[in-house]
Design a protein around this motif. Sequence first.
Motif, PDB file in Angstrom:
ATOM      1  N   ALA A 114      -8.575  -1.118   8.343  1.00 18.75           N
ATOM      2  CA  ALA A 114      -8.645   0.331   7.869  1.00 18.75           C
ATOM      3  C   ALA A 114      -8.798   1.216   9.124  1.00 18.75           C
ATOM      4  N   ASP A 115      -8.216   2.767   8.801  1.00 21.65           N
ATOM      5  CA  ASP A 115      -8.455   3.578   9.898  1.00 21.65           C
ATOM      6  C   ASP A 115      -9.571   4.829   9.118  1.00 21.65           C
ATOM      7  N   SER A 116     -10.478   5.424   9.767  1.00 25.08           N
ATOM      8  CA  SER A 116     -11.399   6.236   9.177  1.00 25.08           C
ATOM      9  C   SER A 116     -11.713   7.219  10.270  1.00 25.08           C
ATOM     10  N   ALA A 174      -4.599   6.382  12.371  1.00 32.24           N
ATOM     11  CA  ALA A 174      -4.122   5.892  11.244  1.00 32.24           C
ATOM     12  C   ALA A 174      -2.645   4.966  11.605  1.00 32.24           C
ATOM     13  N   SER A 232      -6.795   0.837   2.911  1.00 29.64           N
ATOM     14  CA  SER A 232      -6.869   2.459   3.066  1.00 29.64           C
ATOM     15  C   SER A 232      -7.465   3.048   2.025  1.00 29.64           C
ATOM     16  N   HIS A 233      -8.581   3.770   2.395  1.00 26.50           N
ATOM     17  CA  HIS A 233      -9.158   4.887   1.352  1.00 26.50           C
ATOM     18  C   HIS A 233      -8.171   5.799   0.734  1.00 26.50           C
ATOM     19  N   ALA A 261      -3.738   1.671  12.960  1.00 24.11           N
ATOM     20  CA  ALA A 261      -4.184   0.850  11.912  1.00 24.11           C
ATOM     21  C   ALA A 261      -2.894   0.373  11.150  1.00 24.11           C
ATOM     22  N   LYS A 262      -2.153   1.226  10.826  1.00 30.40           N
ATOM     23  CA  LYS A 262      -0.879   0.775   9.922  1.00 30.40           C
ATOM     24  C   LYS A 262      -0.248  -0.458  10.744  1.00 30.40           C
ATOM     25  N   TRP A 315       0.757  -1.330  -0.132  1.00 30.31           N
ATOM     26  CA  TRP A 315       0.075   0.029  -0.126  1.00 30.31           C
ATOM     27  C   TRP A 315       0.807   1.256  -0.051  1.00 30.31           C
ATOM     28  N   TYR A 365      -4.289  -4.030   4.404  1.00 28.95           N
ATOM     29  CA  TYR A 365      -4.857  -2.602   4.853  1.00 28.95           C
ATOM     30  C   TYR A 365      -5.380  -2.008   3.918  1.00 28.95           C
ATOM     31  N   HIS A 391      -4.714   3.216  -1.182  1.00 32.96           N
ATOM     32  CA  HIS A 391      -4.874   2.330  -2.161  1.00 32.96           C
ATOM     33  C   HIS A 391      -5.652   3.067  -3.329  1.00 32.96           C
ATOM     34  N   HIS A 399      -8.926  14.095   3.223  1.00 34.07           N
ATOM     35  CA  HIS A 399      -7.664  13.104   2.405  1.00 34.07           C
ATOM     36  C   HIS A 399      -7.787  13.281   0.993  1.00 34.07           C
TER      37      HIS A 399
END
Length: 381
Positions: A122-124, A177, A193-194, A180-181, A24, A191, A197, A226
Amino acid sequence: MAHQLPPLRCSRCATEFPVDSLVWLCPCGGVLDVADFGAKLPSRSELATRPATLWRYAESLPVPELPQVSLGEGMTPVVPAVGLPDARVKLEYLSPTLSFKDRGAVMLATLAHLLGVRRLIADSSGNAGTALSAYAARIGIPCEIYVPASTSPGKLGQMRAHGANVHLIEGNREDAARAAKVAAEAPDASYASHMFHPYFLHGTKTFAFELWEQGMPDTVVLPVGHGTLLLGAYLGFRELLAQGLIPKLPTIIGVQSANCAPLATAADAGAPGPATITPIPTKAEGIAIAEPARGEAILAAVADTGGTILGVTDDQVLKARTELAAAGFYVEPTSAVCWAAITAARTATAPTTPSWTTATPHLTTPNLTLALSGAGLKSPN
């Protein structure tokens, strides 16, 4: 012939990675883009025969449609903005999980299903997590979402209802974030990730394709954290231009919360990358991103269209949210930033900064569309 999944390429050093490597981020630190993807839109006559979902643009998407994954996402309506008859509103909050994030989440979930991924991480700040949770539930993949502890209860409830394991992280969006990583380093995890990715952006680019069908505006106003909607829309507009389907790029105006505005601050200074800021809590939690992963790309994209990025105050946001509700649009504060910016420009209450000077003629154009990106029930207070 089987659908070929296009590889990923580092935007900094041009190293390529097969998509099934689940990489990623390039080891050099560069973010990844989709490499050499020959996207092509079908003709309008062909489109007229297709279902009203984002999969009508199948030739331009990096993954094939899998009916067991899709929730019918895409083709959200465009309606007049009450009180501003020359402006239109695209109702992204009418997506299946009530935000535009469904456009990208279905790409990542489809990819996960194709690759046999066993667990999604994921993180959000809320909406990406709710979207990924829903699509992961559709395909039976365990999903873990890392969010700031201050995330709205409505979003937390939605994620948990879909069966996600939600981790509340003390601190801000960047702290979530980082957690999550670390979790994504486990051998059985991917991962999703919006912001990292790039397949996600090929889902959100369908926002631009739909505007092409629904009536191309001169100016598009979008919330920016983001920047996954903005960058996706820009990608879609570039693809439309490359195929000769539009004569020029629409001007993109991005809007941030003034309490957390690294991109708006940079735009005012004419800087190529995000400013270093100390974020302040904001009602617009969905765009409270102090360190946008693709910040340089966002600033370059808006500049290429003749646009810029603005900041609006929480007072302006809450007033705009009330005005939108009175016109029939019940949205979360993050969505209201666009209306706040347009109102400021049209009532001569905008600051006299370089970015506002650039933006005001575009925000007062008679052919403008803004996105309402998330529903009000996600953040009812």
